[in-house]
Design a protein around this motif. Structure first.
Motif, mmCIF file in Angstrom:
data_model
loop_
_atom_site.group_PDB
_atom_site.id
_atom_site.type_symbol
_atom_site.label_atom_id
_atom_site.label_comp_id
_atom_site.label_asym_id
_atom_site.label_seq_id
_atom_site.Cartn_x
_atom_site.Cartn_y
_atom_site.Cartn_z
ATOM 1 N N LYS A 136 48.286 47.710 39.124
ATOM 2 C CA LYS A 136 48.316 49.170 39.238
ATOM 3 C C LYS A 136 47.228 49.704 40.164
ATOM 4 C CE LYS A 136 50.608 50.355 35.001
ATOM 5 N NZ LYS A 136 50.733 51.318 33.952
ATOM 6 N N HIS A 137 46.094 49.014 40.215
ATOM 7 C CA HIS A 137 44.958 49.483 41.017
ATOM 8 C C HIS A 137 44.491 48.351 41.922
ATOM 9 C CE1 HIS A 137 44.749 53.077 38.554
ATOM 10 N NE2 HIS A 137 44.847 52.293 37.501
ATOM 11 N N ALA A 138 45.197 48.176 43.030
ATOM 12 C CA ALA A 138 44.933 47.057 43.927
ATOM 13 C C ALA A 138 43.547 47.132 44.565
ATOM 14 C CB ALA A 138 45.995 46.994 45.009
ATOM 15 N N SER A 139 42.964 48.318 44.663
ATOM 16 C CA SER A 139 41.654 48.445 45.297
ATOM 17 C C SER A 139 40.548 47.771 44.485
ATOM 18 C CB SER A 139 41.307 49.918 45.497
ATOM 19 O OG SER A 139 41.228 50.572 44.247
ATOM 20 N N LEU A 140 40.774 47.527 43.201
ATOM 21 C CA LEU A 140 39.758 46.878 42.365
ATOM 22 C C LEU A 140 39.541 45.412 42.720
ATOM 23 C CD1 LEU A 140 40.499 48.329 38.821
ATOM 24 C CD2 LEU A 140 38.543 48.799 40.271
ATOM 25 N N LYS A 141 40.499 44.812 43.431
ATOM 26 C CA LYS A 141 40.353 43.385 43.744
ATOM 27 C C LYS A 141 39.170 43.124 44.674
ATOM 28 C CE LYS A 141 43.675 43.358 47.527
ATOM 29 N NZ LYS A 141 44.964 42.885 47.980
ATOM 30 N N TYR A 142 38.685 44.145 45.374
ATOM 31 C CA TYR A 142 37.538 43.943 46.256
ATOM 32 C C TYR A 142 36.233 43.882 45.458
ATOM 33 C CZ TYR A 142 41.008 44.981 49.744
ATOM 34 O OH TYR A 142 42.149 44.952 50.513
ATOM 35 N N LYS A 143 36.194 44.549 44.296
ATOM 36 C CA LYS A 143 35.016 44.484 43.430
ATOM 37 C C LYS A 143 35.037 43.261 42.541
ATOM 38 C CE LYS A 143 33.863 49.349 42.813
ATOM 39 N NZ LYS A 143 33.729 50.411 41.827
ATOM 40 N N ALA A 160 44.224 42.194 32.601
ATOM 41 C CA ALA A 160 43.604 42.085 33.930
ATOM 42 C C ALA A 160 44.677 42.039 35.015
ATOM 43 C CB ALA A 160 42.719 40.844 34.007
ATOM 44 N N LEU A 161 45.729 41.266 34.794
ATOM 45 C CA LEU A 161 46.807 41.193 35.781
ATOM 46 C C LEU A 161 47.466 42.554 35.985
ATOM 47 C CD1 LEU A 161 48.473 37.804 34.767
ATOM 48 C CD2 LEU A 161 46.947 38.248 36.694
ATOM 49 N N GLU A 162 47.716 43.269 34.894
ATOM 50 C CA GLU A 162 48.359 44.580 35.000
ATOM 51 C C GLU A 162 47.433 45.615 35.636
ATOM 52 O OE1 GLU A 162 50.615 46.144 31.782
ATOM 53 O OE2 GLU A 162 51.204 44.144 31.076
ATOM 54 N N ILE A 163 46.157 45.542 35.339
ATOM 55 C CA ILE A 163 45.197 46.476 35.942
ATOM 56 C C ILE A 163 45.158 46.276 37.449
ATOM 57 C CG2 ILE A 163 42.733 47.021 36.148
ATOM 58 C CD1 ILE A 163 42.574 46.413 33.076
ATOM 59 N N PHE A 164 45.117 45.024 37.905
ATOM 60 C CA PHE A 164 45.091 44.756 39.344
ATOM 61 C C PHE A 164 46.417 45.104 40.006
ATOM 62 C CE2 PHE A 164 41.474 41.876 38.297
ATOM 63 C CZ PHE A 164 40.527 42.542 39.057
ATOM 64 N N ASN A 212 38.263 58.190 34.081
ATOM 65 C CA ASN A 212 39.351 58.952 34.706
ATOM 66 C C ASN A 212 40.687 58.222 34.662
ATOM 67 O OD1 ASN A 212 37.489 60.964 35.180
ATOM 68 N ND2 ASN A 212 37.093 60.328 37.267
ATOM 69 N N GLN A 213 41.288 57.971 35.821
ATOM 70 C CA GLN A 213 42.614 57.374 35.882
ATOM 71 C C GLN A 213 42.605 55.945 35.351
ATOM 72 O OE1 GLN A 213 45.436 58.912 36.525
ATOM 73 N NE2 GLN A 213 46.576 57.050 36.108
ATOM 74 N N TYR A 214 41.554 55.189 35.628
ATOM 75 C CA TYR A 214 41.469 53.816 35.113
ATOM 76 C C TYR A 214 41.489 53.821 33.591
ATOM 77 C CZ TYR A 214 39.895 52.477 39.814
ATOM 78 O OH TYR A 214 39.797 52.266 41.157
ATOM 79 N N ARG A 215 40.787 54.776 33.006
ATOM 80 C CA ARG A 215 40.682 54.856 31.544
ATOM 81 C C ARG A 215 42.061 55.059 30.912
ATOM 82 N NH1 ARG A 215 36.199 57.638 28.154
ATOM 83 N NH2 ARG A 215 37.222 57.790 26.147
ATOM 84 N N ARG A 263 40.944 38.199 40.595
ATOM 85 C CA ARG A 263 41.675 38.872 39.518
ATOM 86 C C ARG A 263 41.054 38.666 38.140
ATOM 87 N NH1 ARG A 263 46.805 40.457 41.595
ATOM 88 N NH2 ARG A 263 47.816 40.376 39.582
ATOM 89 N N HIS A 264 39.742 38.632 38.081
ATOM 90 C CA HIS A 264 39.019 38.558 36.808
ATOM 91 C C HIS A 264 38.389 39.921 36.564
ATOM 92 C CE1 HIS A 264 39.460 34.248 36.344
ATOM 93 N NE2 HIS A 264 39.095 34.103 37.601
ATOM 94 N N PHE A 265 39.017 40.733 35.742
ATOM 95 C CA PHE A 265 38.498 42.079 35.477
ATOM 96 C C PHE A 265 37.509 42.074 34.327
ATOM 97 C CE2 PHE A 265 38.698 46.281 33.457
ATOM 98 C CZ PHE A 265 38.389 47.078 34.542
ATOM 99 N N TRP A 266 37.777 41.287 33.286
ATOM 100 C CA TRP A 266 36.942 41.286 32.090
ATOM 101 C C TRP A 266 35.892 40.196 32.154
ATOM 102 C CZ3 TRP A 266 37.747 45.625 29.787
ATOM 103 C CH2 TRP A 266 39.024 46.190 29.753
ATOM 104 N N ALA A 267 34.737 40.463 31.549
ATOM 105 C CA ALA A 267 33.683 39.463 31.447
ATOM 106 C C ALA A 267 34.105 38.383 30.454
ATOM 107 C CB ALA A 267 32.381 40.120 30.973
ATOM 108 N N GLU A 268 33.486 37.220 30.560
ATOM 109 C CA GLU A 268 33.774 36.154 29.604
ATOM 110 C C GLU A 268 33.253 36.554 28.229
ATOM 111 O OE1 GLU A 268 32.253 32.399 30.811
ATOM 112 O OE2 GLU A 268 33.326 32.424 32.707
ATOM 113 N N GLY A 269 33.989 36.175 27.220
ATOM 114 C CA GLY A 269 33.548 36.398 25.857
ATOM 115 C C GLY A 269 33.865 37.783 25.321
#
Length: 151
Positions: free
Chosen positions: A93-100, A87-91, A32-35, A104-110
């Motif tokens: 725009k969508h501050a609620s993701l920081k709880y998951k 990751a910085l820009e995603i957080f 949805n909006q995240y995409r 501020r690490h959105f992407w997995a390593e590698g």
């Protein structure tokens, strides 16, 4: 731009890569909006670095990209830049993701990367049809669980 070479001052080059990377914990968060926002962010960051995004597809739990990266930029440095800045820009725009995703690490390593070479059409087709393939696999992998309380 199938087999068209690019130019730098003293170089002619054709460097295309198929890259796949996932959100942390492979969470199915890209929808949805995240995409829409993640797609815009990735396109913008590619343009900033002079990387051509030839084909891209955002799946719920991973990202496929077919990119043309100039030889003056290594794939590793580009991916560090892309994943870090996005990751910085995603957080932002969508501050609620920081709880998951703490810290501020959105992407997995590698990430997965392969050179494309002359089979670009095959890779493009694969990226476009990846969604159909995943849906078919989900239908095949339906598990029927036995009742644990039955003898």
């Amino acid at each position: 731009m199938a087999n068209q070479t690019n130019n730098l001052a003293h170089t002619k080059w054709l460097c295309k890569y198929h890259i796949v990377f996932t959100p942390k914990y492979r969470r199915k968060v890209i929808y949805n909006q995240y995409r829409v926002d993640i797609g815009k962010i990735l396109k913008t960051l590619c343009q900033y670095r002079g990387v051509e995004l030839i084909e891209g597809h955002l799946m719920p739990d991973h990202v496929h990209m077919l990119v043309s990266i100039p030889p003056k930029i290594s794939v590793a440095s580009f991916m560090g830049y892309l994943k870090g800045k996005s990751a910085l820009e995603i957080f932002d725009k969508h501050a609620s993701l920081k709880y998951k995703y703490g810290n501020r690490h959105f992407w997995a390593e590698g990430y997965y990367v392969t050179t494309v070479g002359l089979n670009e059409a095959t890779i493009r087709k694969y990226i476009k049809e990846q969604n159909k393939h995943d849906i078919a696999l989900d239908k095949l992998s339906v598990k029927e669980y036995a009742d644990p309380f039955r003898n």
